[in-house]
Enzyme design. Structure first.
Site, PDB file in Angstrom:
ATOM      1  N   PHE A  93       0.839  -1.201   0.000  1.00 28.72           N
ATOM      2  CA  PHE A  93       0.000   0.000   0.000  1.00 28.72           C
ATOM      3  C   PHE A  93       0.871   1.247   0.000  1.00 28.72           C
ATOM      4  CE2 PHE A  93       0.754  -0.667   4.512  1.00 28.72           C
ATOM      5  CZ  PHE A  93       0.892   0.612   5.036  1.00 28.72           C
ATOM      6  N   CYS A  94       0.301   2.335  -0.499  1.00 30.53           N
ATOM      7  CA  CYS A  94       0.919   3.665  -0.405  1.00 30.53           C
ATOM      8  C   CYS A  94      -0.113   4.591   0.218  1.00 30.53           C
ATOM      9  CB  CYS A  94       1.428   4.145  -1.764  1.00 30.53           C
ATOM     10  SG  CYS A  94       0.178   4.280  -3.060  1.00 30.53           S
ATOM     11  N   TRP A  95      -0.067   5.869  -0.070  1.00 30.12           N
ATOM     12  CA  TRP A  95      -0.972   6.813   0.593  1.00 30.12           C
ATOM     13  C   TRP A  95      -2.414   6.651   0.138  1.00 30.12           C
ATOM     14  CZ3 TRP A  95      -2.898   9.319   4.245  1.00 30.12           C
ATOM     15  CH2 TRP A  95      -3.731  10.430   4.081  1.00 30.12           C
ATOM     16  N   GLY A  98      -2.231   4.690  -5.113  1.00 31.82           N
ATOM     17  CA  GLY A  98      -1.945   5.298  -6.401  1.00 31.82           C
ATOM     18  C   GLY A  98      -0.682   4.782  -7.056  1.00 31.82           C
ATOM     19  N   TYR A 122      -3.290   3.804   2.498  1.00 35.97           N
ATOM     20  CA  TYR A 122      -3.334   4.108   3.930  1.00 35.97           C
ATOM     21  C   TYR A 122      -4.503   5.034   4.270  1.00 35.97           C
ATOM     22  CZ  TYR A 122      -2.240   5.897   8.516  1.00 35.97           C
ATOM     23  OH  TYR A 122      -2.342   6.259   9.845  1.00 35.97           O
TER      24      TYR A 122
END
Length: 349
Positions: A93-95, A98, A122
């Protein structure tokens, strides 16, 4: 092709040990807040992330993508090897779910490494935590440990937790001891980290008949406790641990080890010096400067912390109150186990 996974699916698999969660954001983002139990394998370091972000804002999305591809391509072998070293199923996962997590998942898929990608990143997890806190109710009865500073309340909770008693260590979740000196030797958690750890802790205990935690104030270091927990605390069974002051001083010295944090102790004391009668304050300051820690701590208890506690204890108007007198923390643990066994018809563990 990689598969997107919802936050509910991710947490369900993570909680039963069937999934390793990997945060591909920069080290500073990971340090600020992440999904508890995640590991960090960043696509960009902090400097690289700032460079790509600046291009996105000041030039164009295409320029940012191009530069991001250049950076990522140069370290793909090391990046992929890091994922290969993580055994079992994985989710990234990232923010916001994306570019960073999509790039990671795509590259890993091409290299034959199967991964999930967290839908919404996140941000979706944080929204879930906020929503959960807004609707959460604590089912178990609250058994609240109170007592003068140094009474060993946190140590008692740790001992009981090791024996599988239902315990929430609020100071541990905040990584702060809850006083002016409470950050010494620690790196306090922020609100986002505390909230995530708290939700995990309380959800594991919702089917317990009771939950043990310390009678904290609304704020612990950098974090604020939720209102529903404060209400639960005030309505719960109040246990007051009473231990001789000499033992309390020894407990504090063992916990804080001021000889390893001399300047931090002096700096923390400076924040409360004006609240203490001047001759006593000067004596405490002198003791701290000369390493007379036992005497300094005893004066702090007698002239600052104990009077503060007496004032706050007078505010208890709800809940059952019981005093547990002991000579040591070990004895207090035994007495508390006996109390819980009788109250909840349990065997003494």
């Amino acid at each position: 092709m990689f598969k997107d996974i919802s936050i509910d699916e991710l947490l369900s698999l993570k909680n039963i040990g069937q999934l390793t969660v990997i945060d591909v954001r920069s080290p500073s983002e990971f340090k600020d807040a992440t999904i508890p139990g995640s590991i960090n394998i960043p696509l960009f370091d902090d400097k690289e992330r700032a460079e790509v972000g600046t291009l996105y804002k000041q030039v164009s999305k295409e320029a940012a993508k191009e530069r991001g591809l250049e950076i990522a391509s140069s370290k793909l072998p090391i990046f992929v090897k890091a994922f290969n070293n993580v055994k079992g199923d994985k989710a990234v996962f990232c923010w916001r779910g994306g570019m960073r997590s999509k790039t990671t998942a795509t590259v890993l898929d091409l290299m034959g490494i199967n991964v999930f990608r967290l839908d919404g990143g996140y941000r979706n997890y944080r929204n879930l935590i906020v929503d959960t806190l807004g609707a959460l109710e604590v089912n178990p009865e609250a058994v609240v440990l109170n007592g003068y500073t140094g009474s060993g309340k946190t140590t008692i909770l740790h001992r009981l937790q090791e024996l599988d008693y239902p315990v929430i260590d609020l100071e541990g979740l905040a990584n702060h001891r809850g006083s002016i000196f409470g950050q010494i030797g620690l790196k306090p958690h922020n609100q986002k980290t505390f909230d995530a750890l708290f939700i995990e802790s309380i959800q594991r205990l919702q089917d317990s008949p009771y939950v043990l935690f310390e009678g904290e104030s609304k704020r612990i270091g950098k974090v604020m406790l939720p209102d529903f927990l404060m209400e639960k605390k005030n309505q719960g069974t109040q246990l007051f641990i009473e231990i001789p002051i000499e033992e309390r001083v020894n407990n504090i010295l063992e916990d804080y080890q001021p000889w390893d944090h001399e300047q931090e102790c002096i700096d923390s004391f400076a924040r409360i010096k004006k609240r203490i009668h001047t001759p006593i304050a000067n004596e405490i300051e002198s003791d701290l400067n000369t390493g007379e820690y036992f005497h300094a701590v005893r004066l702090l208890l007698e002239y600052y912390y104990d009077p503060l506690y007496d004032h706050s204890a007078d505010q208890f108007t709800e809940g059952e109150k019981t005093i547990i007198k002991a000579e040591t923390v070990d004895e207090a643990v035994v007495l508390l186990k006996d109390y819980l066994a009788k109250r909840y018809n349990e065997k003494v563990i």
